[in-house]
Scaffold this motif. Structure first.
Motif, mmCIF file in Angstrom:
data_model
loop_
_atom_site.group_PDB
_atom_site.id
_atom_site.type_symbol
_atom_site.label_atom_id
_atom_site.label_comp_id
_atom_site.label_asym_id
_atom_site.label_seq_id
_atom_site.Cartn_x
_atom_site.Cartn_y
_atom_site.Cartn_z
ATOM 1 N N GLN A 145 -0.794 15.935 10.924
ATOM 2 C CA GLN A 145 -1.993 16.084 11.743
ATOM 3 C C GLN A 145 -2.897 14.840 11.709
ATOM 4 N N ARG A 146 -3.228 14.414 10.517
ATOM 5 C CA ARG A 146 -4.158 13.289 10.386
ATOM 6 C C ARG A 146 -3.751 12.368 9.223
ATOM 7 N N VAL A 147 -3.661 11.073 9.538
ATOM 8 C CA VAL A 147 -3.421 10.047 8.511
ATOM 9 C C VAL A 147 -4.343 8.864 8.807
ATOM 10 N N TRP A 148 -4.497 8.014 7.811
ATOM 11 C CA TRP A 148 -5.290 6.806 8.008
ATOM 12 C C TRP A 148 -4.433 5.715 8.640
ATOM 13 N N HIS A 149 -5.000 5.036 9.616
ATOM 14 C CA HIS A 149 -4.360 3.864 10.221
ATOM 15 C C HIS A 149 -5.182 2.648 9.811
ATOM 16 N N LEU A 150 -4.576 1.770 9.006
ATOM 17 C CA LEU A 150 -5.251 0.556 8.547
ATOM 18 C C LEU A 150 -4.852 -0.620 9.437
ATOM 19 N N ARG A 151 -5.831 -1.341 9.916
ATOM 20 C CA ARG A 151 -5.589 -2.532 10.744
ATOM 21 C C ARG A 151 -6.108 -3.745 9.988
ATOM 22 N N LEU A 152 -5.194 -4.646 9.620
ATOM 23 C CA LEU A 152 -5.547 -5.893 8.941
ATOM 24 C C LEU A 152 -5.513 -7.023 9.959
ATOM 25 N N THR A 153 -6.655 -7.679 10.144
ATOM 26 C CA THR A 153 -6.747 -8.790 11.098
ATOM 27 C C THR A 153 -6.987 -10.083 10.338
ATOM 28 N N ILE A 154 -6.156 -11.074 10.626
ATOM 29 C CA ILE A 154 -6.259 -12.385 9.992
ATOM 30 C C ILE A 154 -6.772 -13.390 11.021
ATOM 31 N N HIS A 155 -7.942 -13.968 10.771
ATOM 32 C CA HIS A 155 -8.503 -15.003 11.641
ATOM 33 C C HIS A 155 -8.361 -16.358 10.939
ATOM 34 N N CYS A 156 -7.624 -17.275 11.520
ATOM 35 C CA CYS A 156 -7.444 -18.609 10.944
ATOM 36 C C CYS A 156 -8.528 -19.541 11.490
ATOM 37 N N LEU A 157 -9.402 -19.998 10.615
ATOM 38 C CA LEU A 157 -10.542 -20.812 11.028
ATOM 39 C C LEU A 157 -10.249 -22.300 11.020
ATOM 40 N N ALA A 158 -9.486 -22.767 10.023
ATOM 41 C CA ALA A 158 -9.204 -24.199 9.925
ATOM 42 C C ALA A 158 -7.873 -24.392 9.211
ATOM 43 N N ASP A 159 -7.015 -25.223 9.786
ATOM 44 C CA ASP A 159 -5.695 -25.482 9.209
ATOM 45 C C ASP A 159 -5.650 -26.906 8.671
ATOM 46 N N ALA A 160 -5.782 -27.020 7.345
ATOM 47 C CA ALA A 160 -5.647 -28.321 6.683
ATOM 48 C C ALA A 160 -4.374 -28.338 5.849
ATOM 49 N N GLY A 161 -3.392 -27.519 6.274
ATOM 50 C CA GLY A 161 -2.128 -27.435 5.562
ATOM 51 C C GLY A 161 -1.960 -26.115 4.842
ATOM 52 N N ASN A 162 -0.715 -25.606 4.851
ATOM 53 C CA ASN A 162 -0.335 -24.393 4.125
ATOM 54 C C ASN A 162 -1.175 -23.182 4.526
ATOM 55 N N MET A 163 -1.244 -22.951 5.814
ATOM 56 C CA MET A 163 -1.981 -21.793 6.319
ATOM 57 C C MET A 163 -1.371 -20.474 5.841
ATOM 58 N N VAL A 208 0.849 -1.199 0.000
ATOM 59 C CA VAL A 208 0.000 0.000 0.000
ATOM 60 C C VAL A 208 0.881 1.244 0.000
ATOM 61 N N ASP A 209 0.522 2.226 -0.818
ATOM 62 C CA ASP A 209 1.219 3.515 -0.837
ATOM 63 C C ASP A 209 0.858 4.277 0.439
ATOM 64 N N LYS A 210 1.788 4.321 1.383
ATOM 65 C CA LYS A 210 1.493 4.919 2.684
ATOM 66 C C LYS A 210 1.278 6.419 2.600
ATOM 67 N N GLU A 211 1.918 7.081 1.654
ATOM 68 C CA GLU A 211 1.728 8.535 1.523
ATOM 69 C C GLU A 211 0.320 8.880 1.051
ATOM 70 N N SER A 212 -0.316 7.958 0.333
ATOM 71 C CA SER A 212 -1.693 8.211 -0.121
ATOM 72 C C SER A 212 -2.679 8.171 1.047
ATOM 73 N N LEU A 213 -2.226 7.669 2.206
ATOM 74 C CA LEU A 213 -3.093 7.596 3.380
ATOM 75 C C LEU A 213 -3.030 8.876 4.217
ATOM 76 N N CYS A 214 -2.244 9.846 3.764
ATOM 77 C CA CYS A 214 -2.115 11.101 4.509
ATOM 78 C C CYS A 214 -3.290 12.027 4.194
ATOM 79 N N VAL A 215 -3.926 12.541 5.227
ATOM 80 C CA VAL A 215 -5.033 13.497 5.058
ATOM 81 C C VAL A 215 -4.516 14.917 5.226
ATOM 82 N N LEU A 216 -3.753 15.160 6.269
ATOM 83 C CA LEU A 216 -3.159 16.473 6.528
ATOM 84 C C LEU A 216 -1.796 16.239 7.173
ATOM 85 N N SER A 217 -0.759 16.738 6.532
ATOM 86 C CA SER A 217 0.613 16.467 6.969
ATOM 87 C C SER A 217 0.826 16.764 8.457
#
Length: 280
Positions: free
Chosen positions: A128-146, A117-126
């Motif tokens: 003062q304000r930027v976007w903080h993206l939180r990616l959460t990965i939930h592993c439901l079932a492991d049948a190999g190669n998670m 992701v282009d982090k500079e594109s997440l800037c709203v006001l130098s």
């Protein structure tokens, strides 16, 4: 009688015997991967990825925060992975297993450090304000190669996510009524894991099943995009590999990345077309 610990000696002998004939227990060829299934949720940035019986949910959420002073023009991205005993009895809720630590570190390298992701594109006001993206990965079932499934789910969730367009009026930052914006992404990396076995007559297999992974002598994971740009190469285990073998594996991964790229783009277009119809 209690069942012997898995993998048992008969399981091991049967698997090795099949692989020597280039046969896999699920009918795949050695370099054939399970076809991923992508299911999108009602919210943008929510995707479930399934590769066979291995299932992962990825979700992206965004909020505005004040950036750190050393990087006033860049947004923030954090990645959290959750591997609980629900996915496999091998995982503990108290402390992370070695595989869980490996997956978390690899996700960070592939999805954050390789500048997806282009982090500079997440800037709203130098400053003062930027976007903080939180990616959460939930592993439901492991049948190999998670790992490969989690990487695919994460990158598709980032491509699927839309952030509100924000207008700066004085000191206020209000979401405008215009359509939300997709993230500005530099590239789309995919991860491919190959399992190697102690017997040199057995060919390496792509996208190992749970049993193949358990009985392998070493794993090699290659993260790259369809443009042949290499992001991460990670090798686990003591199996030695020469330079020609590594280059061969990278060539195989490039071909698979092109196929996955087409699949992902097709599914995203189908989902977006369905949402457009609903809005109308």
């Amino acid at each position: 009688m209690p069942r012997p610990p898995s993998p048992s000696i008969p399981e091991k002998e049967f698997l090795y015997g099949s692989l020597k004939q280039s046969l896999r227990l699920d009918g795949r060829n050695p370099l054939e991967m399970r076809t991923p299934t992508l299911t999108f949720g009602p919210d943008l940035g929510w995707v479930e990825c399934a590769m066979g019986k291995t299932r992962v949910i990825a979700q992206v959420e965004g909020k505005m925060v004040k950036p750190p002073p050393e990087r006033p023009l860049e947004g923030l991205i954090t990645i959290h992975s959750e591997l609980s005993p629900m996915a496999s009895s091998e995982y503990e809720s108290i402390r992370p297993s070695e595989e869980e630590v490996t997956i978390t570190r690899m996700l960070d390298k592939v999805l954050r450090r390789s500048d997806v992701v282009d982090k500079e594109s997440l800037c709203v006001l130098s400053g003062q304000r930027v976007w903080h993206l939180r990616l959460t990965i939930h592993c439901l079932a492991d049948a190999g190669n998670m790992l490969d499934c989690a990487c695919l789910a994460g990158v598709v969730a980032l491509k699927h996510f839309r952030r509100p367009e924000v207008e700066v009026v004085g000191e206020e930052h209000d979401p405008s009524e215009r359509a939300p914006l997709p993230l500005s992404m530099h590239h789309t990396p995919f991860c491919f894991t190959f399992a190697y076995f102690p017997d040199p007559t057995i060919l390496p297999v792509l996208d190992p099943s749970h049993l193949e992974q358990r009985l392998s002598a070493g794993l090699m994971s290659v993260a790259l995009n369809a443009q042949r740009e290499l992001c991460v190469v990670q090798k686990a285990g003591g199996m030695p590999l020469d330079q020609q073998e590594v280059l061969r594996i990278v060539d195989v991964a490039v071909g698979k990345a092109k196929e996955l790229d087409k699949l992902v783009e097709t599914r995203l277009k189908e989902d977006w077309a369905g949402r457009t119809v609903e809005v109308r």
